[in-house]
Design an enzyme around this catalytic site. Structure first.
Site, PDB file in Angstrom:
ATOM      1  N   GLY A 230       0.960  -2.960  -4.265  1.00  0.00           N
ATOM      2  CA  GLY A 230       2.338  -3.324  -3.990  1.00  0.00           C
ATOM      3  C   GLY A 230       2.356  -4.655  -3.268  1.00  0.00           C
ATOM      4  O   GLY A 230       1.360  -5.061  -2.662  1.00  0.00           O
TER       5      GLY A 230
ATOM      6  N   GLN B   6       5.547 -11.775   1.653  1.00  0.00           N
ATOM      7  CA  GLN B   6       4.097 -11.928   1.713  1.00  0.00           C
ATOM      8  C   GLN B   6       3.604 -13.157   0.952  1.00  0.00           C
ATOM      9  O   GLN B   6       2.445 -13.555   1.107  1.00  0.00           O
ATOM     10  CB  GLN B   6       3.410 -10.674   1.162  1.00  0.00           C
ATOM     11  CG  GLN B   6       3.653  -9.465   2.061  1.00  0.00           C
ATOM     12  CD  GLN B   6       2.885  -8.262   1.570  1.00  0.00           C
ATOM     13  OE1 GLN B   6       3.334  -7.572   0.679  1.00  0.00           O
ATOM     14  NE2 GLN B   6       1.708  -8.035   2.123  1.00  0.00           N
TER      15      GLN B   6
ATOM     16  N   CYS C 238      -2.696  -3.436   3.945  1.00  0.00           N
ATOM     17  CA  CYS C 238      -1.631  -4.370   3.611  1.00  0.00           C
ATOM     18  C   CYS C 238      -2.289  -5.710   3.295  1.00  0.00           C
ATOM     19  O   CYS C 238      -3.202  -6.129   4.008  1.00  0.00           O
ATOM     20  CB  CYS C 238      -0.690  -4.516   4.807  1.00  0.00           C
ATOM     21  SG  CYS C 238       0.646  -5.702   4.536  1.00  0.00           S
ATOM     22  N   LEU C 239      -1.840  -6.364   2.245  1.00  0.00           N
ATOM     23  CA  LEU C 239      -2.432  -7.654   1.882  1.00  0.00           C
ATOM     24  C   LEU C 239      -2.301  -8.668   3.016  1.00  0.00           C
ATOM     25  O   LEU C 239      -3.115  -9.576   3.134  1.00  0.00           O
ATOM     26  CB  LEU C 239      -1.778  -8.207   0.609  1.00  0.00           C
ATOM     27  CG  LEU C 239      -1.992  -7.374  -0.666  1.00  0.00           C
ATOM     28  CD1 LEU C 239      -1.211  -7.980  -1.823  1.00  0.00           C
ATOM     29  CD2 LEU C 239      -3.466  -7.276  -1.009  1.00  0.00           C
TER      30      LEU C 239
ATOM     31  N   HIS D 243       6.475   1.395   2.841  1.00  0.00           N
ATOM     32  CA  HIS D 243       5.707   0.248   3.354  1.00  0.00           C
ATOM     33  C   HIS D 243       6.297  -1.068   2.844  1.00  0.00           C
ATOM     34  O   HIS D 243       6.516  -2.000   3.625  1.00  0.00           O
ATOM     35  CB  HIS D 243       4.244   0.388   2.914  1.00  0.00           C
ATOM     36  CG  HIS D 243       3.372  -0.755   3.302  1.00  0.00           C
ATOM     37  ND1 HIS D 243       2.428  -0.679   4.307  1.00  0.00           N
ATOM     38  CD2 HIS D 243       3.317  -2.037   2.834  1.00  0.00           C
ATOM     39  CE1 HIS D 243       1.835  -1.859   4.424  1.00  0.00           C
ATOM     40  NE2 HIS D 243       2.343  -2.703   3.537  1.00  0.00           N
ATOM     41  N   GLU D 244       6.558  -1.140   1.535  1.00  0.00           N
ATOM     42  CA  GLU D 244       7.085  -2.392   0.972  1.00  0.00           C
ATOM     43  C   GLU D 244       8.508  -2.655   1.461  1.00  0.00           C
ATOM     44  O   GLU D 244       8.892  -3.799   1.730  1.00  0.00           O
ATOM     45  CB  GLU D 244       7.032  -2.375  -0.558  1.00  0.00           C
ATOM     46  CG  GLU D 244       5.643  -2.215  -1.161  1.00  0.00           C
ATOM     47  CD  GLU D 244       4.614  -3.200  -0.637  1.00  0.00           C
ATOM     48  OE1 GLU D 244       4.990  -4.270  -0.136  1.00  0.00           O
ATOM     49  OE2 GLU D 244       3.416  -2.874  -0.706  1.00  0.00           O
TER      50      GLU D 244
ATOM     51  N   HIS E 213       8.602  -4.373   4.717  1.00  0.00           N
ATOM     52  CA  HIS E 213       8.373  -5.829   4.667  1.00  0.00           C
ATOM     53  C   HIS E 213       9.695  -6.604   4.573  1.00  0.00           C
ATOM     54  O   HIS E 213       9.817  -7.697   5.110  1.00  0.00           O
ATOM     55  CB  HIS E 213       7.531  -6.202   3.444  1.00  0.00           C
ATOM     56  CG  HIS E 213       6.056  -6.106   3.679  1.00  0.00           C
ATOM     57  ND1 HIS E 213       5.395  -6.878   4.596  1.00  0.00           N
ATOM     58  CD2 HIS E 213       5.106  -5.322   3.103  1.00  0.00           C
ATOM     59  CE1 HIS E 213       4.100  -6.584   4.576  1.00  0.00           C
ATOM     60  NE2 HIS E 213       3.896  -5.629   3.683  1.00  0.00           N
TER      61      HIS E 213
HETATM   62 NI    NI Z   1       2.100  -4.720   3.163  1.00  0.00          NI
END
Ligand code: NI
Length: 177
Positions: free
Chosen positions: A46, A51, A96-97, A138-139, A142
């Site tokens: 995701g 991000q 998380c990226l 989670h997304e 963001h």
């Molecule tokens: Ni993330």
């Protein structure tokens, strides 16, 4: 289409207020493609627009996770809204990226229903359980500037900051959401 650099915490762009999308324009479709390319390049399941430094209300979730469809395009969630969560919770490690190599156990509702606009401009709803419920929450976080570190205490937060500073140029190698 292009792989864009991932914004890594504590970059302030991850906290920026995000804007709603009014209509799905070519620009929105180009953003979707960049998010897709970047998510694939970094092996995420995701990714959210902030991000890659774009403060727009859109995130993507890998099709296998979102719909169980193998080889399908990632699902775009535009202007998403979590309209229901279950009473039961699960605690599980999240990655998380924007936090390469960092995993944090986070307790969240184990089911979540999201309403969003798709790339076709139509509104849809997806009810997620397990990994999908977690990915949706989670997304969605963001897009409101909420991050994994907001779930941990000050000591752990400091440790994460030090670790990320140490590994500033990282090569991602694990699936992260
Ligand atoms: Ni993330």
């Amino acid at each position: 289409m292009a792989v864009r650099p991932i914004v890594v915490w504590p970059d302030s762009r991850l906290r920026e207020e995000t804007k709603s999308v009014e209509t799905v324009t070519d620009e929105v479709r180009a953003l979707y493609k960049d998010l897709w390319d970047t998510m694939v390049a970094y092996q995420g399941i995701g990714i959210a627009s902030p991000q890659i430094g774009v403060p727009i209300k859109m995130f993507l979730i890998d099709a296998m996770v979102a719909t169980g469809e193998e080889g399908a395009d990632p699902v775009a969630f535009i202007n998403p809204e979590i309209i229901a969560t279950g009473n039961e919770t699960d605690k599980s490690d999240e990655g998380c990226l924007s936090f390469p190599g960092v995993y944090v156990p986070i307790e969240r509702p184990s089911t979540a229903t999201v309403r969003a606009m798709g790339l076709d401009g139509e509104t849809f709803e997806i009810a997620g359980t397990e990994l999908l419920a977690r990915a949706i929450q989670h997304e969605n976080d963001h897009l409101t500037g909420k991050l994994m570190v907001d779930f941990v205490g000050p000591l752990k937060k400091r440790m994460i900051k030090r670790k990320l500073a140490r590994e500033a140029d990282y090569e991602p190698d694990q699936a992260e959401i």
